[in-house]
Design a protein around this motif. Structure first.
Motif, PDB file in Angstrom:
ATOM      1  N   THR A 108       0.844  -1.191   0.000  1.00 42.67           N
ATOM      2  CA  THR A 108       0.000   0.000   0.000  1.00 42.67           C
ATOM      3  C   THR A 108       0.878   1.238   0.000  1.00 42.67           C
ATOM      4  O   THR A 108       1.677   1.439   0.919  1.00 42.67           O
ATOM      5  CB  THR A 108      -0.910   0.013   1.244  1.00 42.67           C
ATOM      6  OG1 THR A 108      -1.730  -1.155   1.223  1.00 42.67           O
ATOM      7  CG2 THR A 108      -1.795   1.246   1.237  1.00 42.67           C
ATOM      8  N   PRO A 109       0.772   2.101  -1.014  1.00 43.76           N
ATOM      9  CA  PRO A 109       1.616   3.298  -1.041  1.00 43.76           C
ATOM     10  C   PRO A 109       1.139   4.339  -0.043  1.00 43.76           C
ATOM     11  O   PRO A 109      -0.055   4.504   0.206  1.00 43.76           O
ATOM     12  CB  PRO A 109       1.460   3.807  -2.487  1.00 43.76           C
ATOM     13  CG  PRO A 109       0.121   3.313  -2.916  1.00 43.76           C
ATOM     14  CD  PRO A 109      -0.088   2.003  -2.210  1.00 43.76           C
ATOM     15  N   VAL A 110       2.092   5.034   0.557  1.00 41.07           N
ATOM     16  CA  VAL A 110       1.825   6.146   1.463  1.00 41.07           C
ATOM     17  C   VAL A 110       2.517   7.370   0.884  1.00 41.07           C
ATOM     18  O   VAL A 110       3.736   7.345   0.650  1.00 41.07           O
ATOM     19  CB  VAL A 110       2.325   5.854   2.891  1.00 41.07           C
ATOM     20  CG1 VAL A 110       2.084   7.053   3.796  1.00 41.07           C
ATOM     21  CG2 VAL A 110       1.633   4.618   3.449  1.00 41.07           C
ATOM     22  N   VAL A 121      -1.760  10.737   0.828  1.00 36.54           N
ATOM     23  CA  VAL A 121      -2.297   9.401   1.090  1.00 36.54           C
ATOM     24  C   VAL A 121      -1.590   8.873   2.327  1.00 36.54           C
ATOM     25  O   VAL A 121      -0.425   8.480   2.279  1.00 36.54           O
ATOM     26  CB  VAL A 121      -2.081   8.460  -0.113  1.00 36.54           C
ATOM     27  CG1 VAL A 121      -2.663   7.080   0.194  1.00 36.54           C
ATOM     28  CG2 VAL A 121      -2.719   9.037  -1.368  1.00 36.54           C
ATOM     29  N   GLY A 122      -2.301   8.886   3.450  1.00 34.42           N
ATOM     30  CA  GLY A 122      -1.727   8.407   4.687  1.00 34.42           C
ATOM     31  C   GLY A 122      -1.976   6.930   4.897  1.00 34.42           C
ATOM     32  O   GLY A 122      -2.642   6.266   4.096  1.00 34.42           O
ATOM     33  N   ALA A 181       2.701  -3.002  14.633  1.00 35.91           N
ATOM     34  CA  ALA A 181       3.999  -2.318  14.613  1.00 35.91           C
ATOM     35  C   ALA A 181       4.264  -1.689  13.251  1.00 35.91           C
ATOM     36  O   ALA A 181       4.774  -0.555  13.171  1.00 35.91           O
ATOM     37  CB  ALA A 181       5.109  -3.307  14.969  1.00 35.91           C
ATOM     38  N   LYS A 182       3.915  -2.391  12.175  1.00 35.34           N
ATOM     39  CA  LYS A 182       4.098  -1.829  10.837  1.00 35.34           C
ATOM     40  C   LYS A 182       3.214  -0.613  10.617  1.00 35.34           C
ATOM     41  O   LYS A 182       3.645   0.388  10.023  1.00 35.34           O
ATOM     42  CB  LYS A 182       3.793  -2.895   9.778  1.00 35.34           C
ATOM     43  CG  LYS A 182       4.893  -3.920   9.570  1.00 35.34           C
ATOM     44  CD  LYS A 182       4.483  -4.942   8.535  1.00 35.34           C
ATOM     45  CE  LYS A 182       5.641  -5.890   8.213  1.00 35.34           C
ATOM     46  NZ  LYS A 182       6.675  -5.226   7.393  1.00 35.34           N
ATOM     47  N   ILE A 183       1.957  -0.658  11.084  1.00 33.58           N
ATOM     48  CA  ILE A 183       1.051   0.475  10.905  1.00 33.58           C
ATOM     49  C   ILE A 183       1.536   1.683  11.699  1.00 33.58           C
ATOM     50  O   ILE A 183       1.547   2.821  11.196  1.00 33.58           O
ATOM     51  CB  ILE A 183      -0.380   0.075  11.322  1.00 33.58           C
ATOM     52  CG1 ILE A 183      -0.942  -0.960  10.342  1.00 33.58           C
ATOM     53  CG2 ILE A 183      -1.286   1.293  11.360  1.00 33.58           C
ATOM     54  CD1 ILE A 183      -2.318  -1.469  10.712  1.00 33.58           C
ATOM     55  N   TYR A 187       2.705   5.224  10.110  1.00 37.35           N
ATOM     56  CA  TYR A 187       2.036   6.463  10.492  1.00 37.35           C
ATOM     57  C   TYR A 187       3.048   7.482  11.025  1.00 37.35           C
ATOM     58  O   TYR A 187       2.978   8.672  10.683  1.00 37.35           O
ATOM     59  CB  TYR A 187       0.976   6.174  11.559  1.00 37.35           C
ATOM     60  CG  TYR A 187       0.165   7.389  11.935  1.00 37.35           C
ATOM     61  CD1 TYR A 187      -0.882   7.834  11.129  1.00 37.35           C
ATOM     62  CD2 TYR A 187       0.448   8.096  13.098  1.00 37.35           C
ATOM     63  CE1 TYR A 187      -1.621   8.954  11.474  1.00 37.35           C
ATOM     64  CE2 TYR A 187      -0.288   9.219  13.451  1.00 37.35           C
ATOM     65  CZ  TYR A 187      -1.320   9.639  12.638  1.00 37.35           C
ATOM     66  OH  TYR A 187      -2.045  10.752  12.975  1.00 37.35           O
ATOM     67  N   PHE A 188       4.002   7.037  11.834  1.00 35.52           N
ATOM     68  CA  PHE A 188       5.040   7.941  12.333  1.00 35.52           C
ATOM     69  C   PHE A 188       5.877   8.479  11.176  1.00 35.52           C
ATOM     70  O   PHE A 188       6.178   9.687  11.117  1.00 35.52           O
ATOM     71  CB  PHE A 188       5.923   7.203  13.340  1.00 35.52           C
ATOM     72  CG  PHE A 188       7.064   8.015  13.855  1.00 35.52           C
ATOM     73  CD1 PHE A 188       6.880   8.942  14.867  1.00 35.52           C
ATOM     74  CD2 PHE A 188       8.340   7.854  13.322  1.00 35.52           C
ATOM     75  CE1 PHE A 188       7.937   9.695  15.351  1.00 35.52           C
ATOM     76  CE2 PHE A 188       9.400   8.602  13.793  1.00 35.52           C
ATOM     77  CZ  PHE A 188       9.202   9.527  14.814  1.00 35.52           C
ATOM     78  N   ALA A 189       6.279   7.596  10.247  1.00 40.47           N
ATOM     79  CA  ALA A 189       7.078   8.035   9.101  1.00 40.47           C
ATOM     80  C   ALA A 189       6.297   9.010   8.226  1.00 40.47           C
ATOM     81  O   ALA A 189       6.852   9.983   7.703  1.00 40.47           O
ATOM     82  CB  ALA A 189       7.523   6.825   8.287  1.00 40.47           C
TER      83      ALA A 189
END
Length: 397
Positions: A108-110, A121-122, A181-183, A187-189
């Motif tokens: 999923t691209p952010v 796109v968050g 942990a990945k989510i 979100y932090f990045a």
């Protein structure tokens, strides 16, 4: 009983097709993602996954798999014919559902961009909702057996070995921790990249920098004599190491005391890189990469609808003409443009760019990926061993 097993397996085997659609279109079909047909297929697969999973899980509850024979003429109560009490099947189904969501998160691209350049796109909260729903499904079909086994507490009425239940519980619910942990990491990045002058705010900063450069060159009494192959001072990196202020023309650099001005401290520009000696065999290639990266930043300004006038200056045109007129210059410029477009692809169609919002984020992302790979290897080994153990115990009884 046979029909129930066949139906559950048939629905379970449709999930790889759904995963192929989600991962294929999400990770490799960016050009066709907004085509009506592929968008219909992608949204359909994304919508059908949870209902199919929920139906399959509903057939795995112990109470729903009590099979009875026909009512006897002499007896008015149904006679229990079979009782299915499995640890292995629910474990594999829930584990498979979590692994699908890990693959979806990875593809999923952010996107963290300037508001003028389009919509950001968050990280999708839909993924978090799917994780919570899948965890609930796993807890609902296992009741207290697996949840108690996670903490090493088992009731005496359980008919299964404690080691088997404990291993299945940890295999089943461990991916939910990795997914969360990945989510959180994404979100932090994303938040850091959105506020970074090297990533999210970069077009406004590059536009202000080019305006500053134009005013600085126009304020000079006479044009300085430079070589034809001397590159212009295009900004390559170092934006976050300088103080900036917000002006009407965008973000501009200051000299530390609030006065606008371009200082060379902390900024890596193209003319500085071009002055380096080609003592290393890879130095010409690295110079071309820096040129591609600087052009990529100018292209992002164009996507954000900023009009930069001094990119067509005489100095800029002389520099590119000197590259083209050299032997092999045409091939070299094609490589520069190809690298520039690869930067565009990585920024707008993947999550690679936000992973560099902080220097330690790539290490964390790689660590989480290694944990996911390690989990898949260890879980596969344990599932095979548990399947062999369950099969052996079943035949021995």
């Amino acid at each position: 009983m046979r029909w129930q097993i066949w139906k559950g397996n048939a629905l379970l085997l449709t999930s790889p097709g759904i995963i192929g659609v989600l991962v294929g279109i999400g990770g490799y079909g960016q050009r066709y993602r907004y085509h009506p047909f592929t968008r219909f297929i992608f949204l359909g697969a994304n919508t059908l996954f949870l209902p199919i999973l929920s139906y399959v899980v509903s057939t795995l509850d112990d109470s729903s798999n009590d099979y009875v024979s026909s009512v006897d003429n002499e007896c008015t109560t149904p006679i229990l014919a079979a009782l299915c009490h499995s640890n292995f099947h629910p474990c594999t189904v829930i584990t498979w559902a979590f692994l699908v969501q890990i693959a979806t998160i990875n593809t999923t691209p952010v996107l963290a961009i300037n508001p003028r350049g389009g919509r950001t796109v968050g990280p999708s909260l839909e993924l978090l909702a799917k994780v919570i729903w899948t965890f609930y499904l796993g807890a609902s079909i296992t009741k207290s057996r697996f949840l108690n086994a996670i903490f090493g507490v088992l009731h005496g009425k359980d008919r299964t070995p404690s080691s088997s239940v404990s291993i299945c519980a940890r295999i089943m619910f461990a991916p939910s921790v990795l997914i969360c942990a990945k989510i959180v990491c994404k979100y932090f990045a994303f938040e850091k990249a959105r506020l970074s002058f090297e990533l999210g705010r970069n077009p406004s900063l590059i536009f202000g920098y080019m305006k500053q450069l134009e005013r600085q060159e126009s304020s000079q009494p006479g044009e300085s004599v430079v070589a034809e192959d001397a590159p212009p001072p295009l900004l390559v990196m170092g934006e976050d190491r300088r103080q900036v202020v917000n002006q009407s023309c965008g973000y501009v650099f200051t000299n530390g005391s609030g006065i606008m001005g371009i200082a060379t401290t902390g900024l890596v520009t193209l003319d500085k890189i071009w002055q380096l000696e080609n003592v290393h065999p890879m130095m010409p290639r690295l110079k071309d990469l820096c040129l591609s990266f600087a052009l990529f930043k100018l292209l992002r300004c164009r996507f954000a609808r900023y009009k930069i006038t001094n990119v067509r200056s005489v100095r800029m045109l002389k520099f590119f003409c000197s590259l083209l007129l050299k032997d092999g210059g045409h091939d070299r410029m094609f490589r520069v443009v190809a690298d520039e477009l690869s930067f565009v692809h990585d920024y707008y169609y993947s999550s690679l760019s936000i992973s560099y919002a902080k220097c330690w984020l790539p290490i964390l992302v790689i660590f989480l990926s290694l944990l996911s790979i390690s989990y898949c290897i260890v879980a596969a080994c344990f599932i095979v061993l548990l399947a062999a153990k369950e099969n052996k115990n079943g035949y021995s009884r």
